[in-house]
Design an enzyme around this catalytic site. Structure first.
Site, PDB file in Angstrom:
ATOM      1  N   ASP A 207     -10.300  -2.066  -9.331  1.00 15.08           N
ATOM      2  CA  ASP A 207     -11.486  -2.167  -8.484  1.00 15.08           C
ATOM      3  C   ASP A 207     -12.284  -3.143  -8.697  1.00 15.08           C
ATOM      4  O   ASP A 207     -12.206  -4.093  -9.743  1.00 15.08           O
ATOM      5  CB  ASP A 207     -12.449  -0.923  -9.221  1.00 15.08           C
ATOM      6  CG  ASP A 207     -13.419  -0.509  -8.175  1.00 15.08           C
ATOM      7  OD1 ASP A 207     -13.624  -1.045  -6.972  1.00 15.08           O
ATOM      8  OD2 ASP A 207     -14.398   0.296  -8.511  1.00 15.08           O
TER       9      ASP A 207
ATOM     10  N   ARG B 243     -16.698  -6.801  -4.342  1.00 15.45           N
ATOM     11  CA  ARG B 243     -17.720  -7.688  -5.286  1.00 15.45           C
ATOM     12  C   ARG B 243     -17.474  -9.005  -5.664  1.00 15.45           C
ATOM     13  O   ARG B 243     -18.171  -9.914  -5.672  1.00 15.45           O
ATOM     14  CB  ARG B 243     -18.177  -6.698  -6.546  1.00 15.45           C
ATOM     15  CG  ARG B 243     -19.299  -5.614  -6.104  1.00 15.45           C
ATOM     16  CD  ARG B 243     -19.269  -4.562  -7.417  1.00 15.45           C
ATOM     17  NE  ARG B 243     -17.960  -3.706  -7.223  1.00 15.45           N
ATOM     18  CZ  ARG B 243     -17.773  -2.730  -8.319  1.00 15.45           C
ATOM     19  NH1 ARG B 243     -18.379  -2.696  -9.147  1.00 15.45           N
ATOM     20  NH2 ARG B 243     -16.748  -2.110  -8.045  1.00 15.45           N
TER      21      ARG B 243
ATOM     22  N   ARG C 232     -14.421  -9.877   2.502  1.00 16.74           N
ATOM     23  CA  ARG C 232     -13.731  -8.988   1.550  1.00 16.74           C
ATOM     24  C   ARG C 232     -12.462  -9.061   1.508  1.00 16.74           C
ATOM     25  O   ARG C 232     -11.808  -8.812   0.397  1.00 16.74           O
ATOM     26  CB  ARG C 232     -14.273  -7.678   2.091  1.00 16.74           C
ATOM     27  CG  ARG C 232     -15.609  -7.110   1.972  1.00 16.74           C
ATOM     28  CD  ARG C 232     -15.629  -5.512   2.402  1.00 16.74           C
ATOM     29  NE  ARG C 232     -14.877  -4.797   1.608  1.00 16.74           N
ATOM     30  CZ  ARG C 232     -15.327  -4.270   0.441  1.00 16.74           C
ATOM     31  NH1 ARG C 232     -16.627  -4.555  -0.148  1.00 16.74           N
ATOM     32  NH2 ARG C 232     -14.597  -3.562  -0.217  1.00 16.74           N
TER      33      ARG C 232
ATOM     34  N   SER D 220      -6.199   4.837  -1.480  1.00 13.54           N
ATOM     35  CA  SER D 220      -6.378   6.081  -1.762  1.00 13.54           C
ATOM     36  C   SER D 220      -6.648   6.708  -0.564  1.00 13.54           C
ATOM     37  O   SER D 220      -6.487   6.155   0.638  1.00 13.54           O
ATOM     38  CB  SER D 220      -7.590   6.173  -2.797  1.00 13.54           C
ATOM     39  OG  SER D 220      -8.792   6.333  -1.737  1.00 13.54           O
TER      40      SER D 220
ATOM     41  N   ASN E 110      -9.566   5.674   1.218  1.00 13.56           N
ATOM     42  CA  ASN E 110      -9.577   4.290   1.864  1.00 13.56           C
ATOM     43  C   ASN E 110      -9.490   4.171   3.406  1.00 13.56           C
ATOM     44  O   ASN E 110      -9.715   3.391   3.892  1.00 13.56           O
ATOM     45  CB  ASN E 110      -8.540   3.537   1.240  1.00 13.56           C
ATOM     46  CG  ASN E 110      -8.957   3.249  -0.332  1.00 13.56           C
ATOM     47  OD1 ASN E 110      -8.058   2.609  -1.111  1.00 13.56           O
ATOM     48  ND2 ASN E 110     -10.214   2.952  -0.555  1.00 13.56           N
ATOM     49  N   TRP E 111      -8.934   5.393   4.009  1.00 15.69           N
ATOM     50  CA  TRP E 111      -8.887   5.356   5.419  1.00 15.69           C
ATOM     51  C   TRP E 111     -10.368   5.270   5.901  1.00 15.69           C
ATOM     52  O   TRP E 111     -10.633   4.784   7.164  1.00 15.69           O
ATOM     53  CB  TRP E 111      -8.166   6.837   6.114  1.00 15.69           C
ATOM     54  CG  TRP E 111      -6.746   6.702   5.558  1.00 15.69           C
ATOM     55  CD1 TRP E 111      -6.123   7.659   4.654  1.00 15.69           C
ATOM     56  CD2 TRP E 111      -5.758   5.841   5.941  1.00 15.69           C
ATOM     57  NE1 TRP E 111      -5.033   7.498   4.603  1.00 15.69           N
ATOM     58  CE2 TRP E 111      -4.579   6.513   5.668  1.00 15.69           C
ATOM     59  CE3 TRP E 111      -5.712   4.912   6.962  1.00 15.69           C
ATOM     60  CZ2 TRP E 111      -3.307   5.699   5.901  1.00 15.69           C
ATOM     61  CZ3 TRP E 111      -4.399   4.239   7.349  1.00 15.69           C
ATOM     62  CH2 TRP E 111      -3.183   4.701   6.674  1.00 15.69           C
TER      63      TRP E 111
ATOM     64  N   SER F 122     -12.211   8.732  -9.643  1.00 12.94           N
ATOM     65  CA  SER F 122     -11.990   8.674  -8.273  1.00 12.94           C
ATOM     66  C   SER F 122     -10.666   9.088  -7.952  1.00 12.94           C
ATOM     67  O   SER F 122      -9.767   8.570  -7.014  1.00 12.94           O
ATOM     68  CB  SER F 122     -11.925   6.924  -7.690  1.00 12.94           C
ATOM     69  OG  SER F 122     -13.198   6.705  -8.013  1.00 12.94           O
TER      70      SER F 122
HETATM   71  C1  FPP Z   1     -10.776  -1.639  -4.794  1.00 13.43           C
HETATM   72  O1  FPP Z   1     -11.723  -2.940  -4.685  1.00 13.43           O
HETATM   73  C2  FPP Z   1      -9.625  -2.338  -4.389  1.00 13.43           C
HETATM   74  C3  FPP Z   1      -9.081  -1.662  -3.314  1.00 13.43           C
HETATM   75  C4  FPP Z   1      -9.559  -0.575  -2.680  1.00 13.43           C
HETATM   76  C5  FPP Z   1      -7.539  -2.139  -2.742  1.00 13.43           C
HETATM   77  C6  FPP Z   1      -6.651  -2.383  -4.082  1.00 13.43           C
HETATM   78  C7  FPP Z   1      -5.413  -3.319  -3.451  1.00 13.43           C
HETATM   79  C8  FPP Z   1      -5.073  -4.415  -3.859  1.00 13.43           C
HETATM   80  C9  FPP Z   1      -5.468  -5.139  -5.021  1.00 13.43           C
HETATM   81  C10 FPP Z   1      -3.630  -4.681  -3.104  1.00 13.43           C
HETATM   82  C11 FPP Z   1      -2.640  -4.044  -3.512  1.00 13.43           C
HETATM   83  C12 FPP Z   1      -1.655  -4.636  -2.985  1.00 13.43           C
HETATM   84  C13 FPP Z   1      -0.401  -4.527  -3.641  1.00 13.43           C
HETATM   85  C14 FPP Z   1       0.827  -5.337  -3.460  1.00 13.43           C
HETATM   86  C15 FPP Z   1      -0.028  -3.335  -4.580  1.00 13.43           C
HETATM   87  P1  FPP Z   1     -13.087  -2.532  -3.746  1.00 13.43           P
HETATM   88  O2  FPP Z   1     -12.804  -3.148  -2.423  1.00 13.43           O
HETATM   89  O3  FPP Z   1     -13.271  -1.182  -3.628  1.00 13.43           O
HETATM   90  O4  FPP Z   1     -14.163  -3.359  -4.313  1.00 13.43           O
HETATM   91  P2  FPP Z   1     -15.762  -3.238  -4.393  1.00 13.43           P
HETATM   92  O5  FPP Z   1     -15.853  -1.892  -5.238  1.00 13.43           O
HETATM   93  O6  FPP Z   1     -16.137  -4.328  -5.440  1.00 13.43           O
HETATM   94  O7  FPP Z   1     -16.186  -3.198  -2.903  1.00 13.43           O
END
Ligand code: FPP
Length: 230
Positions: free
Chosen positions: A18, A22, A31, A63, A66-67, A186
């Site tokens: 996560d 940010r 982002r 997740s 995430n959609w 989550s």
């Molecule tokens: C959370 O950060 C991260 C995600 C929703 C996506 C995680 C995915 C990756 C790191 C790429 C995965 C790729 C592979 C190859 C396994 P956020 O966007 O929710 O961050 P925030 O809470 O700071 O906004």
């Protein structure tokens, strides 16, 4: 996944990656760039997991919730996953990594599904670290499906549900790490986390390094796990 172990070293670590958004916002970057740096962290951590002898590393990449993100962010994440498979599969396959997916990745676009299935096939007989990627994954959905499958086959017990989870066959989850300072699960590995140790770090995922993983494993080795006993 219920087997009780007294040994010290973690076999199976899961990470809620996560804080990509940010990380980018702090730098006034889009982002998508945060996610890109997130994949760079993934790359290093997967390499390190092999070197550290982990049997399984489970990463929450997408997740079922995430959609709800904007379409351009979803498409950036899909692009990054494709790029990861295209650029890194050779290295990881040669290092003995076995890929496993939990969640329903078949809901992704056909080109992504095709790449994933190729990667699964290519690494199926590898015997090194299992890299488990959670894609279109939700734990409540997983448990409901597992319970329904167990009921269809006979008695519904802890063991019969466990045998139907997407994680069946993996070592028990030892340690669950979440980055970015949020302290919640989550909808990730709710069943599997029953006896797992938890570690919540303030570090944003793109800043997570193999040193953080090593420190987490060292910390884990010092914890005394009682599984409800004394
Ligand atoms: C959370 O950060 C991260 C995600 C929703 C996506 C995680 C995915 C990756 C790191 C790429 C995965 C790729 C592979 C190859 C396994 P956020 O966007 O929710 O961050 P925030 O809470 O700071 O906004």
């Amino acid at each position: 996944m219920t087997s009780k172990r007294a040994s010290q070293g973690a076999r199976h670590v899961a990470i809620i990656m996560d804080g990509n958004g940010r990380w980018a916002r702090k730098r006034h970057l889009p982002r998508a760039l945060g996610h890109k740096r997130g994949v760079e962290a993934v790359r290093k951590v997967v390499r390190a997991a092999g070197d550290m002898g982990l049997e399984a590393l489970t990463l929450y990449a997408f997740s079922t919730e995430n959609w709800r993100r904007p379409e351009d962010e979803i498409s950036a994440l899909m692009g990054l996953m494709k790029a990861f498979i295209l650029a890194d599969l050779d290295e990881f396959a040669e290092a003995g990594v076995r890929l496993k997916i939990i969640g329903d990745y078949r809901k992704f676009s056909p080109d992504v599904v095709e790449l994933i299935e190729g990667a699964l096939k290519r690494t199926a007989t590898n015997t090194g670290t299992t890299l488990v990627v959670a894609l279109n994954y939700g734990s409540q959905d997983e448990i409901a499906r597992a319970a329904a499958n167990a009921a269809a086959k006979g008695a519904v017990t802890v063991e019969s549900i466990e045998a139907e989870l997407d994680t069946a066959g993996l070592p028990p989850l030892d340690l669950l790490i979440r980055t970015s300072g949020e302290v919640r699960l989550s909808n990730f590995l709710l069943w599997q986390a029953a006896y797992a140790e938890m570690l919540f770090l303030d570090t944003l995922w793109p800043d997570f390094t193999p040193e953080h993983l090593q420190a987490a494993l060292d910390d884990f080795a010092k914890r005394e796990r009682r599984y409800g006993g004394r």
